[in-house]
Design an enzyme around this catalytic site. Structure first.
Site, PDB file in Angstrom:
ATOM      1  N   GLY A  45      -2.668 -10.441  -5.104  1.00  0.00           N
ATOM      2  CA  GLY A  45      -1.292 -10.374  -4.613  1.00  0.00           C
ATOM      3  C   GLY A  45      -1.257  -9.572  -3.327  1.00  0.00           C
ATOM      4  O   GLY A  45      -2.119  -8.716  -3.105  1.00  0.00           O
ATOM      5  N   GLN A  50       2.635  -4.421   3.070  1.00  0.00           N
ATOM      6  CA  GLN A  50       1.215  -4.060   3.132  1.00  0.00           C
ATOM      7  C   GLN A  50       0.541  -4.525   4.414  1.00  0.00           C
ATOM      8  O   GLN A  50      -0.574  -4.093   4.717  1.00  0.00           O
ATOM      9  CB  GLN A  50       0.459  -4.639   1.932  1.00  0.00           C
ATOM     10  CG  GLN A  50       0.865  -4.016   0.611  1.00  0.00           C
ATOM     11  CD  GLN A  50       0.037  -4.590  -0.504  1.00  0.00           C
ATOM     12  OE1 GLN A  50       0.337  -5.655  -1.035  1.00  0.00           O
ATOM     13  NE2 GLN A  50      -1.039  -3.904  -0.867  1.00  0.00           N
ATOM     14  N   CYS A 107      -4.727  -1.706  -6.050  1.00  0.00           N
ATOM     15  CA  CYS A 107      -3.863  -2.136  -4.958  1.00  0.00           C
ATOM     16  C   CYS A 107      -4.694  -2.168  -3.681  1.00  0.00           C
ATOM     17  O   CYS A 107      -5.460  -1.238  -3.428  1.00  0.00           O
ATOM     18  CB  CYS A 107      -2.707  -1.143  -4.818  1.00  0.00           C
ATOM     19  SG  CYS A 107      -1.562  -1.559  -3.499  1.00  0.00           S
ATOM     20  N   LEU A 108      -4.536  -3.229  -2.886  1.00  0.00           N
ATOM     21  CA  LEU A 108      -5.318  -3.339  -1.654  1.00  0.00           C
ATOM     22  C   LEU A 108      -5.008  -2.198  -0.686  1.00  0.00           C
ATOM     23  O   LEU A 108      -5.834  -1.869   0.158  1.00  0.00           O
ATOM     24  CB  LEU A 108      -5.075  -4.692  -0.976  1.00  0.00           C
ATOM     25  CG  LEU A 108      -5.581  -5.921  -1.744  1.00  0.00           C
ATOM     26  CD1 LEU A 108      -5.230  -7.194  -0.991  1.00  0.00           C
ATOM     27  CD2 LEU A 108      -7.084  -5.850  -1.997  1.00  0.00           C
ATOM     28  N   HIS A 149       4.033  -5.819  -9.925  1.00  0.00           N
ATOM     29  CA  HIS A 149       3.364  -4.927  -8.962  1.00  0.00           C
ATOM     30  C   HIS A 149       3.792  -5.264  -7.529  1.00  0.00           C
ATOM     31  O   HIS A 149       4.138  -4.374  -6.756  1.00  0.00           O
ATOM     32  CB  HIS A 149       1.840  -5.057  -9.134  1.00  0.00           C
ATOM     33  CG  HIS A 149       1.041  -4.258  -8.145  1.00  0.00           C
ATOM     34  ND1 HIS A 149       0.274  -3.174  -8.493  1.00  0.00           N
ATOM     35  CD2 HIS A 149       0.898  -4.380  -6.796  1.00  0.00           C
ATOM     36  CE1 HIS A 149      -0.299  -2.665  -7.408  1.00  0.00           C
ATOM     37  NE2 HIS A 149       0.056  -3.389  -6.367  1.00  0.00           N
ATOM     38  N   GLU A 150       3.791  -6.548  -7.189  1.00  0.00           N
ATOM     39  CA  GLU A 150       4.151  -6.954  -5.813  1.00  0.00           C
ATOM     40  C   GLU A 150       5.645  -6.732  -5.546  1.00  0.00           C
ATOM     41  O   GLU A 150       6.032  -6.342  -4.454  1.00  0.00           O
ATOM     42  CB  GLU A 150       3.784  -8.423  -5.567  1.00  0.00           C
ATOM     43  CG  GLU A 150       2.294  -8.728  -5.663  1.00  0.00           C
ATOM     44  CD  GLU A 150       1.412  -7.777  -4.880  1.00  0.00           C
ATOM     45  OE1 GLU A 150       1.815  -7.337  -3.787  1.00  0.00           O
ATOM     46  OE2 GLU A 150       0.323  -7.448  -5.382  1.00  0.00           O
ATOM     47  N   HIS A 153       6.403  -3.380  -4.385  1.00  0.00           N
ATOM     48  CA  HIS A 153       6.103  -3.144  -2.962  1.00  0.00           C
ATOM     49  C   HIS A 153       7.311  -3.416  -2.066  1.00  0.00           C
ATOM     50  O   HIS A 153       7.538  -2.687  -1.110  1.00  0.00           O
ATOM     51  CB  HIS A 153       4.952  -4.046  -2.482  1.00  0.00           C
ATOM     52  CG  HIS A 153       3.586  -3.485  -2.740  1.00  0.00           C
ATOM     53  ND1 HIS A 153       3.168  -2.276  -2.226  1.00  0.00           N
ATOM     54  CD2 HIS A 153       2.526  -3.978  -3.442  1.00  0.00           C
ATOM     55  CE1 HIS A 153       1.904  -2.058  -2.602  1.00  0.00           C
ATOM     56  NE2 HIS A 153       1.496  -3.068  -3.348  1.00  0.00           N
TER      57      HIS A 153
HETATM   58 ZN   LIG Z   1      -0.323  -3.270  -4.291  1.00  0.00          ZN
END
Ligand SMILES: [Zn+2]
Length: 198
Positions: A45, A50, A107-108, A149-150, A153
């Site tokens: 995701g 991000q 998380c990236l 999760h996304e 963000h």
């Molecule tokens: Zn994330």
């Protein structure tokens, strides 16, 4: 085009993102760049904040979770993930229910850290897709998890915000190092804290 992923500590990750409309310039190209960026970083995701855009847009492709499914012993939480590749524009989580369950999230924007996060099992979410078609989906298991999760963000929330104050304090040094770029990562990132030059 691969875009640099913004690291923990950048204020864009803490901002509540803005809705967009059909006239948003370069949307299709942005979506395609986000998929390229996410795959290159082996993510499931990626949300627009991000990559430094404070807009209510995220993408998911949870098919890697489906690959883990054992045919003899299917995991009900991984159901329906084979083609779970979607674009969410201006999403709204209408409802969350079921039991809280723990899952180790990463998380990236926060490489090398993985922690158990508790979330509800099931969500109802409305959103527009990349063609501006409206949908209302009910998601469960890993699909719900990735989307929750996304979705966080675009509200300026990170998975570390769900951890206990003690847990967060224990991670503090690691998180500061990530902000400074003192972390081993195999994809392009943008770090908020400039290292002091000697
Ligand atoms: Zn994330």
């Amino acid at each position: 085009m691969i875009l640099p992923i913004v690291a923990y500590g950048d204020p864009v990750l803490k901002r509540e993102a803005e809705e967009i409309d059909e006239n948003y310039e370069g949307l299709q190209e942005l979506i395609s760049n986000m998929f390229e960026t996410m795959y290159q970083a082996s993510g499931v995701g990626l949300a627009a904040p991000q990559i430094g855009r404070s807009i209510r847009l995220f993408i998911v492709d949870a098919s890697p979770f489906a690959d883990d499914v054992d045919d003899e012993n299917p995991d009900p939480k991984a159901e329906g993930l084979k083609d779970f590749k979607k674009v969410f524009i201006n999403p709204i989580i209408e409802e969350e229910d079921g039991e809280d369950w723990a899952f180790q999230e990463g998380c990236l924007s926060i490489p090398t850290i993985r922690e158990d996060v508790y979330r509800k099992e099931k969500i109802t979410i409305s959103y527009y897709d990349e063609n501006w078609d409206f949908h209302e989906d009910v998601l469960e298991g890993y699909a719900a998890r990735v989307v929750q999760h996304e979705y966080d963000h675009v509200d300026g929330i990170l998975f570390t915000d769900h951890l206990s104050p003690l847990k967060k304090r224990l991670l503090n040094k690691k998180l500061n190092n990530i902000s400074k770029g003192n972390v081993d990562v195999a994809y392009r990132m943008k770090f908020p804290v400039k290292k002091r030059s000697k």
